[in-house]
Design an enzyme around this catalytic site. Structure first.
Site, short mmCIF file in Angstrom:
data_model
loop_
_atom_site.label_atom_id
_atom_site.label_comp_id
_atom_site.label_asym_id
_atom_site.label_seq_id
_atom_site.Cartn_x
_atom_site.Cartn_y
_atom_site.Cartn_z
N CYS A 85 0.84 -1.20 0.00
CA CYS A 85 0.00 0.00 0.00
C CYS A 85 0.88 1.26 0.00
O CYS A 85 1.47 1.58 -1.02
CB CYS A 85 -0.96 -0.04 1.18
SG CYS A 85 -2.31 1.15 1.05
N HIS A 190 -3.05 -5.47 1.74
CA HIS A 190 -2.33 -5.63 3.01
C HIS A 190 -2.23 -7.09 3.44
O HIS A 190 -3.02 -7.55 4.27
CB HIS A 190 -3.04 -4.85 4.10
CG HIS A 190 -3.02 -3.38 3.89
ND1 HIS A 190 -1.92 -2.60 4.17
CD2 HIS A 190 -3.95 -2.53 3.41
CE1 HIS A 190 -2.18 -1.34 3.89
NE2 HIS A 190 -3.40 -1.26 3.41
N GLU A 192 -0.30 -8.25 5.42
CA GLU A 192 0.07 -8.28 6.83
C GLU A 192 -1.15 -8.26 7.75
O GLU A 192 -1.04 -8.50 8.94
CB GLU A 192 1.02 -7.12 7.17
CG GLU A 192 0.40 -5.73 7.21
CD GLU A 192 0.22 -5.06 5.86
OE1 GLU A 192 0.30 -5.76 4.83
OE2 GLU A 192 -0.03 -3.85 5.83
#
Lengths: 213, 299
Positions: A85, A190, A192
């Site tokens: 991002c 994302h 993560e």
């Protein structure tokens, strides 16, 4: 898997944003990971991850901390990097819809449109089929950018079709959201934020290949 | 290579709403009342701005009913910056919240700084696609707001005072109870839920993870870089600065210094460096002298 000194050390740039999740994901995937806030934190680091957050804020803090020049030098020397991002925006060659003073590393030959999918009410989750992954990946897009232009050296690993109300071009067919070029990996979304570490593992494979060279 | 279908995008999920709060972590969210102030905030490295008509210090001074801002004013700020724009709705005023969602604001603050609209009910935040942040003075209040759908919790502090003491009390209360819950056995968690007047499931989640299910930010009374460093060390994951910037002598440098201190809060030498020569902070108020305690609004 437990980490030992033989495993690569990933520096997660932790000036602002979701750094802790990257550290946790890399550790789950068997690597060592440390947070990076100043140039000295890069000592001994084999690769870096630039997390999600606000790219304008990170650009500002990269400059004031001296990390911008230190990271530029390492990236020019071939250090692998993974940007998600805001991190993707920072690794790009140029940014559309950003601030004029926003700085980028130019580590991967892409042009990125910031907040391209729209404001927060348009943030979304979607199943993504990506090159190199057997099963679809649940991708989380938050005020996400997309890749407007990818150079010849760039391998597009996944694309997505924007919803019809996206800010810039509703009629657009699909846009790249996961790209690789040499030792650089970038995603609009994302990885993560989910427990699925396959994209972090993909990056660690790239780091392993770069270190073996 | 297959590409995702635009029709299969899931918006307004918990992960997407909490995700934006995660992206703001380590950052500073600044109250602004004009597009010019919003530009100053973005230039200084703010991760988001809160668009409102009057900063809390002025609301406190002027009195009267404080309401949602004029949509034209919010749109002016959205046009001026590229970072997320938040706005405040009155406690319980879902009508204002619907307007803010229609304006495409990025986060709604259901805020005690505005005059409450409902004395018994907070907004049902699950009914919205846009995420909400709510204030809390203690863990029970935080968990009740989360059970109503809040995706970010901030300390209430005492807005508009430039006095950090209440925010410190709220943060210590929330993080202290979280630490105690992680030491409780399974049977004790039922009593914790009862004492906190909170859903058992959220208490059990805290016992397991040792943290709130959503990011915990600090608001209320931050006026200096050292204030930001203090609350980050006390467990805040980001800071809101209300009156502290634009009620100070020289807003731009102070805003930038608070941003630096929030990132480098572990390094006192950086906080010292950025604290030099900022001019005077906002004057500030003692708690004993206050006629209205905003933190007592909401429950």
């Amino acid at each position: 898997m437990t980490a030992s000194d033989s495993q690569p050390l990933i520096g997660v740039v932790a000036l602002q944003g979701a750094a802790a999740e990257h550290v946790a994901a890399f550790r789950r995937a068997g690597a060592r990971a440390v947070e990076v806030r100043v140039p000295a934190d890069l000592d001994g680091v084999d690769a870096v991850a630039l997390p999600g957050g606000e790219s304008t804020t990170m650009s500002h803090l990269l400059r004031t901390s001296g990390l911008f020049d230190a990271l530029s030098e390492r990236l020019a020397g071939g250090m692998p990097a993974f940007g998600t991002c805001a991190g993707m925006i920072l690794l790009a060659v140029d940014v559309l819809d950003g601030r004029p003073d926003q700085r980028c590393f130019g580590a991967i030959d892409i042009s990125v449109r910031r907040n391209a999918f729209g404001r927060q009410v348009a943030s979304f989750e979607a199943e993504l089929t990506a090159g190199g992954l057997d099963e679809p990946f649940k991708a989380v897009f938050i005020r996400a950018p997309w890749v407007e232009r990818a150079g010849d050296s760039v391998e597009v690993l996944a694309e997505i079709r924007p919803a019809s109300n996206s800010s810039t071009d509703g009629a657009r067919a699909s846009v790249p959201v996961l790209c690789r070029s040499g030792p650089i990996l970038v995603s609009s979304f994302h990885p993560e934020l989910t427990a699925d570490d396959r994209i972090h593992e993909l990056f660690l494979d790239m780091v392993g290949a770069a270190l073996a060279r | 290579m297959n590409s995702g279908d635009g029709a299969s995008h899931l918006v307004g999920t918990v992960r997407v709403k909490r995700g934006l709060a995660d992206m703001l972590r380590g950052g500073v969210i600044m109250d602004v009342v004009t597009p010019e102030q919003a530009k100053i905030a973005e230039d200084a490295g703010a991760v988001a701005v809160m668009a409102l008509e009057r900063v809390p210090a002025d609301i406190r001074r002027d009195g009267g009913v404080a309401r949602m801002s004029d949509p034209a004013m919010i749109e002016g700020i959205q046009a001026a910056v590229t970072i997320p724009v938040m706005a405040k709705a009155r406690i319980g005023h879902f009508g204002e919240a619907q307007v803010l969602e229609a304006l495409d604001v990025d986060y709604i603050d259901e805020s005690e700084v505005l005059t409450p609209a409902d004395e018994a009910h907070h907004i049902d935040k699950w009914a919205f696609t846009v995420p909400f942040v709510c204030g809390a003075t203690n863990l029970g209040e935080a968990l009740r707001r989360i059970s109503e759908g809040a995706c970010m919790i901030r300390s209430k502090g005492e807005a508009g005072t430039g006095n950090i003491v209440e925010a410190v009390r709220h943060l210590r209360s929330i993080t202290g109870d979280i630490r105690k819950i992680t030491q409780a056995d399974a049977a004790e968690l039922f009593d914790w839920a009862k004492q906190l007047q909170s859903p058992l499931g959220l208490v059990q989640e805290i016992a397991e993870t040792g943290r709130l299910p959503v990011p915990l930010f600090c608001a209320g009374g931050i006026a200096t870089p050292a204030d930001a460093s203090l609350v980050m060390q006390l467990g805040a994951e980001a800071v809101f600065v209300g009156s502290g910037i634009f009620k100070s002598e020289d807003p731009g440098p102070r805003a930038e210094a608070i941003v630096e201190a929030t990132t480098h809060y572990r390094d006192p030498s950086v906080v010292a460096k950025v604290s030099r020569g900022l001019g005077s902070a906002m004057p500030g108020l003692e708690m004993e002298g206050l006629e209205t305690k905003l933190a007592e609004r909401g429950w």
